[in-house]
Scaffold this motif. Structure first.
Motif, PDB file in Angstrom:
ATOM      1  N   PRO A 129      -9.927   6.164  -7.670  1.00 22.44           N
ATOM      2  CA  PRO A 129      -9.877   4.723  -7.966  1.00 22.44           C
ATOM      3  C   PRO A 129     -10.187   4.370  -9.420  1.00 22.44           C
ATOM      4  N   ASP A 130     -10.894   5.253 -10.157  1.00 19.91           N
ATOM      5  CA  ASP A 130     -11.254   4.899 -11.533  1.00 19.91           C
ATOM      6  C   ASP A 130     -10.346   5.557 -12.577  1.00 19.91           C
ATOM      7  N   THR A 131      -9.256   6.204 -12.149  1.00 16.32           N
ATOM      8  CA  THR A 131      -8.362   6.850 -13.122  1.00 16.32           C
ATOM      9  C   THR A 131      -7.576   5.806 -13.910  1.00 16.32           C
ATOM     10  N   PHE A 132      -7.560   5.983 -15.230  1.00 11.88           N
ATOM     11  CA  PHE A 132      -6.748   5.120 -16.091  1.00 11.88           C
ATOM     12  C   PHE A 132      -5.441   5.824 -16.431  1.00 11.88           C
ATOM     13  N   GLN A 133      -5.521   7.122 -16.729  1.00 10.81           N
ATOM     14  CA  GLN A 133      -4.347   7.848 -17.198  1.00 10.81           C
ATOM     15  C   GLN A 133      -4.086   9.063 -16.324  1.00 10.81           C
ATOM     16  N   GLY A 134      -2.900   9.117 -15.740  1.00  7.22           N
ATOM     17  CA  GLY A 134      -2.494  10.272 -14.945  1.00  7.22           C
ATOM     18  C   GLY A 134      -1.691  11.249 -15.793  1.00  7.22           C
ATOM     19  N   PRO A 135      -0.967  12.164 -15.115  1.00  7.24           N
ATOM     20  CA  PRO A 135      -0.161  13.147 -15.835  1.00  7.24           C
ATOM     21  C   PRO A 135       1.125  12.534 -16.378  1.00  7.24           C
ATOM     22  N   GLN A 136       1.722  13.190 -17.368  1.00  6.21           N
ATOM     23  CA  GLN A 136       3.077  12.814 -17.797  1.00  6.21           C
ATOM     24  C   GLN A 136       4.016  13.135 -16.628  1.00  6.21           C
ATOM     25  N   VAL A 137       5.216  12.588 -16.648  1.00  3.34           N
ATOM     26  CA  VAL A 137       6.038  12.633 -15.434  1.00  3.34           C
ATOM     27  C   VAL A 137       6.602  14.009 -15.120  1.00  3.34           C
ATOM     28  N   SER A 138       6.809  14.851 -16.145  1.00  4.39           N
ATOM     29  CA  SER A 138       7.494  16.125 -15.889  1.00  4.39           C
ATOM     30  C   SER A 138       7.108  17.157 -16.932  1.00  4.39           C
ATOM     31  N   GLN A 139       7.455  18.402 -16.635  1.00  2.00           N
ATOM     32  CA  GLN A 139       7.239  19.489 -17.600  1.00  2.00           C
ATOM     33  C   GLN A 139       8.011  19.207 -18.887  1.00  2.00           C
ATOM     34  N   VAL A 140       9.235  18.696 -18.721  1.00  2.00           N
ATOM     35  CA  VAL A 140      10.079  18.414 -19.891  1.00  2.00           C
ATOM     36  C   VAL A 140       9.393  17.399 -20.805  1.00  2.00           C
ATOM     37  N   GLN A 141       8.876  16.322 -20.213  1.00  2.00           N
ATOM     38  CA  GLN A 141       8.210  15.299 -21.026  1.00  2.00           C
ATOM     39  C   GLN A 141       6.920  15.850 -21.630  1.00  2.00           C
ATOM     40  N   TYR A 142       6.176  16.650 -20.847  1.00  5.45           N
ATOM     41  CA  TYR A 142       4.949  17.274 -21.352  1.00  5.45           C
ATOM     42  C   TYR A 142       5.266  18.113 -22.594  1.00  5.45           C
ATOM     43  N   ASP A 143       6.299  18.960 -22.479  1.00  7.36           N
ATOM     44  CA  ASP A 143       6.659  19.857 -23.596  1.00  7.36           C
ATOM     45  C   ASP A 143       7.117  19.051 -24.810  1.00  7.36           C
ATOM     46  N   GLU A 158       0.846  -1.214   0.000  1.00  6.86           N
ATOM     47  CA  GLU A 158       0.000   0.000   0.000  1.00  6.86           C
ATOM     48  C   GLU A 158       0.877   1.258   0.000  1.00  6.86           C
ATOM     49  N   LEU A 159       1.867   1.269   0.883  1.00  6.62           N
ATOM     50  CA  LEU A 159       2.750   2.435   0.996  1.00  6.62           C
ATOM     51  C   LEU A 159       3.587   2.612  -0.274  1.00  6.62           C
ATOM     52  N   LEU A 160       4.194   1.520  -0.729  1.00  6.95           N
ATOM     53  CA  LEU A 160       5.064   1.618  -1.912  1.00  6.95           C
ATOM     54  C   LEU A 160       4.277   2.093  -3.135  1.00  6.95           C
ATOM     55  N   ALA A 161       3.065   1.567  -3.317  1.00  6.65           N
ATOM     56  CA  ALA A 161       2.243   1.985  -4.466  1.00  6.65           C
ATOM     57  C   ALA A 161       1.823   3.449  -4.323  1.00  6.65           C
ATOM     58  N   SER A 162       1.552   3.872  -3.113  1.00  3.08           N
ATOM     59  CA  SER A 162       1.131   5.257  -2.885  1.00  3.08           C
ATOM     60  C   SER A 162       2.260   6.231  -3.203  1.00  3.08           C
ATOM     61  N   VAL A 163       3.478   5.893  -2.774  1.00  6.71           N
ATOM     62  CA  VAL A 163       4.628   6.770  -3.025  1.00  6.71           C
ATOM     63  C   VAL A 163       4.921   6.816  -4.528  1.00  6.71           C
ATOM     64  N   GLU A 164       4.762   5.670  -5.180  1.00  7.33           N
ATOM     65  CA  GLU A 164       4.969   5.614  -6.635  1.00  7.33           C
ATOM     66  C   GLU A 164       3.982   6.544  -7.338  1.00  7.33           C
ATOM     67  N   ALA A 165       2.721   6.492  -6.926  1.00  5.61           N
ATOM     68  CA  ALA A 165       1.689   7.339  -7.549  1.00  5.61           C
ATOM     69  C   ALA A 165       1.972   8.820  -7.292  1.00  5.61           C
ATOM     70  N   LEU A 166       2.414   9.126  -6.089  1.00  2.00           N
ATOM     71  CA  LEU A 166       2.697  10.517  -5.712  1.00  2.00           C
ATOM     72  C   LEU A 166       3.815  11.117  -6.565  1.00  2.00           C
ATOM     73  N   ASP A 167       4.894  10.392  -6.716  1.00  4.23           N
ATOM     74  CA  ASP A 167       6.104  10.944  -7.341  1.00  4.23           C
ATOM     75  C   ASP A 167       6.066  10.813  -8.871  1.00  4.23           C
ATOM     76  N   ASN A 168       5.443   9.748  -9.357  1.00  2.00           N
ATOM     77  CA  ASN A 168       5.438   9.472 -10.803  1.00  2.00           C
ATOM     78  C   ASN A 168       4.163   9.968 -11.489  1.00  2.00           C
ATOM     79  N   GLY A 169       3.045   9.964 -10.769  1.00  2.00           N
ATOM     80  CA  GLY A 169       1.784  10.403 -11.374  1.00  2.00           C
ATOM     81  C   GLY A 169       0.928   9.277 -11.910  1.00  2.00           C
ATOM     82  N   LYS A 170       1.444   8.033 -11.852  1.00  3.19           N
ATOM     83  CA  LYS A 170       0.617   6.930 -12.341  1.00  3.19           C
ATOM     84  C   LYS A 170      -0.490   6.653 -11.333  1.00  3.19           C
ATOM     85  N   SER A 171      -1.591   6.048 -11.789  1.00  2.00           N
ATOM     86  CA  SER A 171      -2.697   5.825 -10.864  1.00  2.00           C
ATOM     87  C   SER A 171      -2.265   4.804  -9.819  1.00  2.00           C
TER      88      SER A 171
END
Ligand code: NAI
Ligand code: MG
Length: 498
Positions: free
Chosen positions: A334-348, A98-111
């Motif tokens: 809980p129903d998110t499929f797609q989160g944000p891209q990882v960074s401004q650089v990748q977004y641009d 639970e903790l590891l998945a939560s930290v991954e979602a926080l820092d990376n943006g994946k659901s």
């Protein structure tokens, strides 16, 4: 920043203690130069915290720790015990899922739901390689009656491992699993966009029972710490996952330093082929998952879609409706499929490719714009009316963007599918067994999926043809990246020759 940890919180884990130091010799320590860098929450664009930044000096310290462990305590640990430690680690990861998945979602943006899926694969991978630890065997080779010869599969030594930000913990598991099973020691650098989950994971090594120095995990910038690892004279092997550009630099650094062994897992521009006789509903699901899973940030993303003329129009209409319905948003919903891209650089970078596609005359079937007004979200985007020479068809975009084109014959689609410098993965959708096997065999790619996509498994080797890489990860194949063969040949009796 003086402290070695900070109190953070996520919606799914609640409060937790986030280590921020460099993990060397089973302890968190400060960086020698006292440098730190910030990591961002890509869903909010806000700074989460700062972590200690390794420079060349810290890399030296970590490599020395790994060397000492390799020559000392780790060399005395039996294969069976190594296996047990890996299984302990898998069990601890499971306990902390639970903790590891939560930290991954926080820092990376994946659901967080997808992050839990990643953790399932992390646990499976570590257990699997735990099982291999006491099955690393040499051979007895009979050359003549006067000689007794055998081979040993010995560890390579100190392994440097550099991982990307798209699957931080999964890439860590793929790297450390085979390296530890075969008796190596490790200095692993996480990506600067996502240092947090690796540091939480690092807390588990001591508890699992690994001696100090066997696994060292550092946060650092690629061109500083990563470059120091690739050029290091006391590193025996470097394993890298990331961009093709950096892969080349790493190989050059290895060549011009101590010729350390190199394995690379690089980019892709994978074709996903749908024949007229495919189950269209299933094919749409797998094509959608093939490109939009993990926000398109997959080295094996099925970004070039080819659909046979008989079903092309229907496929495009249904696929674009499906893509537009993918839920984009908060990684912690809980129903998110797609989160944000990882960074401004990748977004641009991705938005740049979308502009480029429009300019080149391709048609946007759906998407093409930012999603929302905060966070690095991009709409699922499909281009049609593309030609093979367009930049968006040739280069890896690493975002939720694909091209779709029509083909008539098998011969024609194979030519187009193989028209790439990359060769990581591919897929074919058909009900005809002969077509499936013929096309799979003709595709120049390290993995071919039939009537599915992105279905990686720790038992199945994965890696690239052409410029997609060198070596295979996962499965039995990955063990050979981390062992070297020693031949011992013994003369029986006293005769000088014979
Ligand atoms: P990158 O290749 O720069 O970063 C990946 C890792 O390499 C990170 O840990 C980074 O710190 C390290 N690194 C960077 N420069 C280095 C150097 N000179 N020496 C040693 N290590 C170095 O990739 P980046 O900039 O994050 O993403 C750019 C593109 O790379 C993406 O758009 C995508 O096309 C591709 N990529 C492919 C991945 C894959 O899974 N194959 C993963 C991440 C990115
Ligand atoms: Mg981050």
């Amino acid at each position: 920043m003086a402290s070695l940890s900070v109190e953070l919180s996520t919606p799914t884990s609640g409060k937790y203690t986030q280590p921020t130091g460099l993990f060397i010799n089973n302890e968190f320590v400060k960086a020698v130069d006292g440098k730190t860098f910030e990591t961002i929450n890509p869903a909010t664009e806000e700074v989460i915290t700062s972590v200690h930044e390794a420079t060349e000096k810290d890399v030296d310290i970590a490599v020395a720790a790994a060397r000492k462990a390799f020559e000392g305590p780790w060399s005395q640990v039996t294969p069976q015990e190594r296996g047990k430690l890996l299984v302990n680690l898998a069990n601890l990861a499971e306990k902390n899922i639970e903790l590891l998945a939560s930290v991954e979602a926080l820092d990376n943006g994946k659901s967080v739901v997808m992050a839990k899926g990643d953790l399932g694969a992390v646990i499976g991978c570590l257990r699997y390689y735990g099982g291999w630890a006491d099955k690393i065997e040499g051979k007895v080779i009979d050359t003549n009656p006067g000689t007794f010869s055998y081979t040993r599969q010995e560890p390579v030594g100190v392994c440097a491992q550099i991982i990307p930000w798209n699957f931080p913990l999964l890439m860590l598991a793929w790297k450390i699993g085979p390296a530890l099973a075969t008796g190596n020691t490790i200095v692993l650098k996480t990506a600067e966009q996502t240092p947090l989950s690796g540091l939480v994971f690092a807390t588990l090594f001591k508890e699992a029972g690994f001696p100090p120095g066997v696994v060292n995990i550092i946060s650092g910038i690629g061109r500083i710490a990563g470059a120091a690892m690739s050029a290091h004279m006391d590193v025996d092997k470097i394993a890298f996952t990331g961009s093709t550009v950096v892969g080349r630099q790493i190989m050059k650094a290895a060549a011009s330093s101590n010729l350390k062994k190199v394995t690379l897992e690089l980019g892709g521009k994978s074709p996903n082929i749908v024949f007229n006789d495919a189950d269209i509903e299933n094919a749409i699901s797998w094509v959608n998952f093939g490109i939009f899973y993990n926000h398109g940030q997959c080295c094996c993303a099925g970004s070039r879609i080819f659909v046979q003329a008989g079903i092309y129009d229907e496929f495009v209409q249904r696929f674009k409706a499906r893509a537009a319905a993918n839920k984009v948003g908060d990684p912690f919903a809980p129903d998110t499929f797609q989160g944000p891209q990882v960074s401004q650089v990748q977004y641009d970078r991705i938005m740049g490719y979308i502009q480029e596609g429009k300019k080149a005359g391709a048609t946007i079937e759906t998407g093409g714009e930012r999603h929302g007004d905060k966070g690095y979200f991009i709409q699922p985007t499909i281009f049609s009316n593309v030609t093979e020479d367009m930049t968006i068809v040739q280069e890896e975009i690493f975002g939720p963007v694909c091209s779709i084109s029509k083909f008539e014959t098998e011969e024609e689609v194979l030519k187009s599918a193989n028209n790439s410098n990359y060769g990581l993965a591919a897929a074919v959708h058909t009900k005809n067994l002969n077509t499936a096997i013929r096309v799979s065999n003709a595709l120049r790619a390290g993995t071919v999926w039939v009537n599915q996509y992105n279905m990686l498994h720790h038992q199945l080797p994965f890696g690239g043809y052409k410029e997609s890489g060198i070596g295979r990860e996962l499965g039995e194949a990955a063990l050979s990246n981390y062992t070297q063969t020693k031949t011992v040949s013994i003369r029986l009796g006293d005769a000088l020759f014979g």
